[in-house]
Design a protein around this motif. Sequence first.
Motif, short mmCIF file in Angstrom:
data_model
loop_
_atom_site.label_atom_id
_atom_site.label_comp_id
_atom_site.label_asym_id
_atom_site.label_seq_id
_atom_site.Cartn_x
_atom_site.Cartn_y
_atom_site.Cartn_z
N GLU A 1 -9.24 2.18 -3.33
CA GLU A 1 -10.22 2.33 -2.25
C GLU A 1 -10.35 1.04 -1.43
OE1 GLU A 1 -15.11 2.85 -1.84
OE2 GLU A 1 -14.11 2.91 -3.80
N LEU A 2 -10.43 1.20 -0.10
CA LEU A 2 -10.64 0.06 0.78
C LEU A 2 -12.11 -0.34 0.75
CD1 LEU A 2 -9.23 -1.81 2.88
CD2 LEU A 2 -10.05 -0.23 4.63
N LYS A 3 -12.38 -1.61 0.45
CA LYS A 3 -13.75 -2.11 0.40
C LYS A 3 -13.93 -3.21 1.43
CE LYS A 3 -14.24 -1.02 -4.51
NZ LYS A 3 -14.61 -1.52 -5.86
N THR A 4 -15.12 -3.28 2.01
CA THR A 4 -15.36 -4.23 3.09
C THR A 4 -16.53 -5.15 2.76
OG1 THR A 4 -16.88 -2.74 4.25
CG2 THR A 4 -14.53 -2.56 4.78
N GLY B 1 -5.10 -6.45 2.05
CA GLY B 1 -6.14 -6.24 3.04
C GLY B 1 -6.02 -7.23 4.18
N ARG C 1 -11.60 -6.96 4.51
CA ARG C 1 -11.33 -5.59 4.05
C ARG C 1 -10.21 -5.67 3.03
NH1 ARG C 1 -10.06 -1.72 8.78
NH2 ARG C 1 -8.28 -3.13 8.94
N ARG D 1 -8.27 -3.94 -0.77
CA ARG D 1 -8.11 -2.88 -1.77
C ARG D 1 -7.35 -3.44 -2.96
NH1 ARG D 1 -6.80 1.76 0.65
NH2 ARG D 1 -6.52 1.08 2.80
N ASP E 1 0.83 -1.21 0.00
CA ASP E 1 0.00 0.00 0.00
C ASP E 1 0.86 1.26 0.00
OD1 ASP E 1 -2.28 -1.53 -0.01
OD2 ASP E 1 -2.65 -1.37 2.15
#
Length: 243
Positions: free
Chosen positions: A217-220, A175, A210, A212, A157
Amino acid sequence: MKKLMTLIFAVSAMTTAQAQDRTTMEAKLLKATSNLQRAVDRNLTIMTDGDLREALRATRNAIRAVRGQGGGGNGGGGHFPAYVANVKFESNAFLLQASDVHEFKEQCLVRAQQTNLGNIDDIYLSFNGAPQVKKHTSGWWTTNDQKCGILTGMILDEAFKQGIVLSRKRYVMTGDADGQGLFAEGNNIFELEQSCTENLNLSGNVDDVRVRLNGGELKTSHTGGWWTTAGEVCRNAVSTVFR
């Protein structure tokens, strides 16, 4: 055995360290590799499969480096380009130097075994001279795979933020699954899912993911039940990251 792990790390570090004098670097690599091979011979009966893989990887990288194919594949340009990760597991600090994500994780596993810290809940990272970032878990990271999995994601990241690509694949997913580090790379969703499944050493059921993609963008995602296998977790993770 501790000396053996130190030798493995030393050879790994040399293959990615910058060197102004190629002849000197080659001599050091050959000597270090010879010492490593003798140490393997002495410890062969007590080495695990993981130890053997680390020793083999370090030896192969040293051979490639001497042939001018080391590090980031610079083709013998006189030095081995690498990036530096300044890491702290709790208050225990160490440096990693590598040119791709796999080398970073492999070096982390060696250092984690050397330090033998036990459970931790804080990991700090300064990548390539950038400001320090921190990751905290409300529980514990208990295994070296968990610790280095989380660190690998942090390194990726931070690298993306600096425009640095540490993987040759089109997609990189990072993630966590309930605090267990997720890392995968591939040129399509099928390779990504397979890579995730191979890299995830799942310990216990999880219900939160979680992720990315390529530093984005971090998605959950959450399930009302449990994902119980690495395959289930990774299928959901890939589906989530492309949502």
